[in-house]
Scaffold this motif. Structure first.
Motif, PDB file in Angstrom:
ATOM      1  N   THR A   1      -5.704 -17.099   0.732  1.00  0.00           N
ATOM      2  CA  THR A   1      -4.667 -16.287   1.358  1.00  0.00           C
ATOM      3  C   THR A   1      -5.268 -15.442   2.480  1.00  0.00           C
ATOM      4  N   ASP A   2      -6.394 -14.817   2.202  1.00  0.00           N
ATOM      5  CA  ASP A   2      -7.067 -14.039   3.237  1.00  0.00           C
ATOM      6  C   ASP A   2      -7.535 -14.939   4.384  1.00  0.00           C
ATOM      7  N   ALA A   3      -8.018 -16.124   4.049  1.00  0.00           N
ATOM      8  CA  ALA A   3      -8.488 -17.052   5.080  1.00  0.00           C
ATOM      9  C   ALA A   3      -7.355 -17.483   6.001  1.00  0.00           C
ATOM     10  N   TYR A   4      -6.162 -17.660   5.439  1.00  0.00           N
ATOM     11  CA  TYR A   4      -5.012 -18.011   6.280  1.00  0.00           C
ATOM     12  C   TYR A   4      -4.790 -16.917   7.327  1.00  0.00           C
ATOM     13  N   ALA A   5      -4.814 -15.664   6.894  1.00  0.00           N
ATOM     14  CA  ALA A   5      -4.623 -14.554   7.833  1.00  0.00           C
ATOM     15  C   ALA A   5      -5.737 -14.508   8.874  1.00  0.00           C
TER      16      ALA A   5
ATOM     17  N   ALA B   1      -7.833  -6.498   7.358  1.00  0.00           N
ATOM     18  CA  ALA B   1      -7.912  -6.345   5.901  1.00  0.00           C
ATOM     19  C   ALA B   1      -8.376  -7.641   5.249  1.00  0.00           C
ATOM     20  N   ALA B   2      -7.891  -8.776   5.762  1.00  0.00           N
ATOM     21  CA  ALA B   2      -8.309 -10.062   5.215  1.00  0.00           C
ATOM     22  C   ALA B   2      -9.801 -10.294   5.423  1.00  0.00           C
ATOM     23  N   ARG B   3     -10.321  -9.866   6.548  1.00  0.00           N
ATOM     24  CA  ARG B   3     -11.753 -10.014   6.805  1.00  0.00           C
ATOM     25  C   ARG B   3     -12.587  -9.186   5.829  1.00  0.00           C
ATOM     26  N   ARG B   4     -11.981  -8.114   5.316  1.00  0.00           N
ATOM     27  CA  ARG B   4     -12.676  -7.307   4.307  1.00  0.00           C
ATOM     28  C   ARG B   4     -12.405  -7.826   2.896  1.00  0.00           C
ATOM     29  N   GLY B   5     -11.615  -8.884   2.792  1.00  0.00           N
ATOM     30  CA  GLY B   5     -11.276  -9.442   1.495  1.00  0.00           C
ATOM     31  C   GLY B   5     -10.272  -8.615   0.727  1.00  0.00           C
ATOM     32  N   ARG B   6      -9.430  -7.829   1.430  1.00  0.00           N
ATOM     33  CA  ARG B   6      -8.524  -6.906   0.752  1.00  0.00           C
ATOM     34  C   ARG B   6      -7.044  -7.176   0.997  1.00  0.00           C
ATOM     35  N   PHE B   7      -6.683  -8.052   1.929  1.00  0.00           N
ATOM     36  CA  PHE B   7      -5.262  -8.209   2.228  1.00  0.00           C
ATOM     37  C   PHE B   7      -4.478  -8.699   1.024  1.00  0.00           C
ATOM     38  N   ALA B   8      -4.846  -9.819   0.454  1.00  0.00           N
ATOM     39  CA  ALA B   8      -4.067 -10.393  -0.655  1.00  0.00           C
ATOM     40  C   ALA B   8      -4.017  -9.451  -1.846  1.00  0.00           C
ATOM     41  N   LEU B   9      -5.153  -8.898  -2.229  1.00  0.00           N
ATOM     42  CA  LEU B   9      -5.216  -8.072  -3.439  1.00  0.00           C
ATOM     43  C   LEU B   9      -4.500  -6.739  -3.272  1.00  0.00           C
ATOM     44  N   ASP B  10      -4.501  -6.197  -2.070  1.00  0.00           N
ATOM     45  CA  ASP B  10      -3.838  -4.914  -1.857  1.00  0.00           C
ATOM     46  C   ASP B  10      -2.341  -5.067  -1.583  1.00  0.00           C
ATOM     47  N   THR B  11      -1.919  -6.247  -1.206  1.00  0.00           N
ATOM     48  CA  THR B  11      -0.539  -6.446  -0.780  1.00  0.00           C
ATOM     49  C   THR B  11       0.365  -6.994  -1.872  1.00  0.00           C
TER      50      THR B  11
ATOM     51  N   VAL C   1      -2.135 -15.050  -5.461  1.00  0.00           N
ATOM     52  CA  VAL C   1      -3.148 -14.226  -6.140  1.00  0.00           C
ATOM     53  C   VAL C   1      -3.420 -14.726  -7.561  1.00  0.00           C
ATOM     54  N   GLU C   2      -3.113 -15.990  -7.841  1.00  0.00           N
ATOM     55  CA  GLU C   2      -3.239 -16.479  -9.209  1.00  0.00           C
ATOM     56  C   GLU C   2      -4.676 -16.748  -9.625  1.00  0.00           C
TER      57      GLU C   2
ATOM     58  N   LEU D   1       0.815  -1.207   0.000  1.00  0.00           N
ATOM     59  CA  LEU D   1       0.000   0.000   0.000  1.00  0.00           C
ATOM     60  C   LEU D   1       0.853   1.263   0.000  1.00  0.00           C
ATOM     61  N   GLY D   2       2.130   1.093   0.343  1.00  0.00           N
ATOM     62  CA  GLY D   2       3.041   2.230   0.308  1.00  0.00           C
ATOM     63  C   GLY D   2       2.838   3.214   1.431  1.00  0.00           C
ATOM     64  N   ALA D   3       2.191   2.807   2.509  1.00  0.00           N
ATOM     65  CA  ALA D   3       1.882   3.757   3.566  1.00  0.00           C
ATOM     66  C   ALA D   3       2.895   3.765   4.698  1.00  0.00           C
ATOM     67  N   VAL D   4       3.827   2.825   4.680  1.00  0.00           N
ATOM     68  CA  VAL D   4       4.831   2.807   5.733  1.00  0.00           C
ATOM     69  C   VAL D   4       6.108   3.409   5.200  1.00  0.00           C
TER      70      VAL D   4
END
Length: 333
Positions: free
Chosen positions: A249-253, A189-199, A240-241, A11-14
């Motif tokens: 991936t999100d479920a793992y998190a 983020a994973a609970r929102r379904g966004r971790f894998a796709l945003d990372t 993310v394939e 995300l480039g925020a850090v």
């Protein structure tokens, strides 16, 4: 403690002000010799050889991807999140003359093909390991583990002590620090379904970005050339394939919360297998109190060794150090 926020990978925020500089005071590999090609170990597989060596074991949990190298008693190498067995390529090269080294990929990570509807939570991961070992006809293993692999290793020892001869733990979860605060944004983020796709897509698109202070590099690796181009591709591409893999991936998190190790200490205090802790002090994900906690937890702990400045995924960068500690542990030294 000043913690990093893993969700900001991609995300480039850090910024550099949060992530700090590279670690100093290291022993073992040098900044130029940490080994982007083969993790610093002579004869370590590159990505092409790693992919060629991959095999699959069919279980009720799915088809478990793994690589193996060497012969003798089995050493089971358990990788961290969001990596896969490629993390251990250097360690496998070092230990192949002494052990049959086996590195499986977790459910939801790497190249394992997860069965439809299968949980990828930590208890399921332990069940998978037992099914995997049974299918291979393996009764006992020496376990070497990192990060969330160390969490699963502790659960394995608690539930199936007869299957583990020895345990070498590197930076990982403990009951007092699971999930660590730095990982909570990942889980949300994973609970929102966004971790894998945003990372992961941003880091796959720009490997230098992945190695920067805004990617996984400065956060989790000790040296600036890590992760290598082929490591980035090998680790992140399968996550993310497909839409199914994104969900897994999100479920793992998501499975990392609530604390999978809650209440396990009483059981682990009764396990008398030999245990050694090798800890990188540059890690800002897990609490610095963890190695001493583990040392006191296991009644047959062989003590703690610290690698100054080494970060979370240092087993990839310091395979010789991992191998040396494993050989000492196995010899009873």
């Amino acid at each position: 403690m000043n913690r990093r926020t893993f969700i900001h990978l991609g995300l480039g925020a850090v910024g550099a002000s949060l992530l700090g500089g590279c670690a100093v005071g290291l022993t073992g590999a040098s900044a130029g010799g940490g080994g982007a090609a083969g993790a610093g170990a002579k004869g370590a597989w590159d990505a092409a050889a790693f992919h060629a060596a991959r095999r699959f074991v069919p279980t009720s949990f799915g088809e478990i991807a793994y690589v193996e190298r060497g012969s003798g008693p089995v050493a089971l190498l358990l990788h961290g999140f969001p990596l896969n067995g490629f993390q251990w390529r250097g360690v496998m090269a070092e230990l192949a003359p002494h052990r049959r080294c086996i590195a499986p990929d977790w459910l939801g990570l790497g190249y394992t093909r997860v069965a439809e509807g299968q949980s990828v939570a930590p208890d399921a991961q332990v069940g998978m390991l037992i099914a995997f070992l049974d299918k291979l006809g393996i009764d006992q293993v020496d376990v070497i583990a990192n990060d969330s692999g160390g969490q699963a290793a502790q659960l394995l020892v608690a539930a199936h002590p007869e299957r583990v001869r020895s345990l070498l733990l590197t930076n990982c979860d403990t009951e007092i620090d699971s999930p660590p605060p730095a990982v909570l944004p990942v889980i949300e983020a994973a609970r929102r379904g966004r971790f894998a796709l945003d990372t992961f897509p941003p880091q796959l698109a720009d490997h230098e970005f992945a190695r920067s202070d805004k990617g996984i590099g400065v956060l989790c690796f000790t040296y600036p050339q890590h992760p290598s181009d082929e490591a980035i591709e090998t680790y992140f591409r399968p996550l993310v394939e497909s839409p199914q893999r994104v969900r897994l991936t999100d479920a793992y998190a998501i499975g990392l919360d609530p604390n999978p190790l809650a209440g396990v200490a009483a059981t682990l205090k009764q396990r008398d297998l030999p245990v050694r802790i090798l800890w990188g002090t540059g890690d800002t994900i897990f609490t610095p109190a963890a190695p001493e906690y583990l040392d006191k937890l296991f009644p047959n702990s062989r003590g703690v060794r610290k690698i100054e400045g080494a970060k979370l995924f240092f087993p990839e960068e310091f395979p010789q150090e991992i191998a040396a500690e494993a050989l000492k542990l196995w010899s009873g030294a």
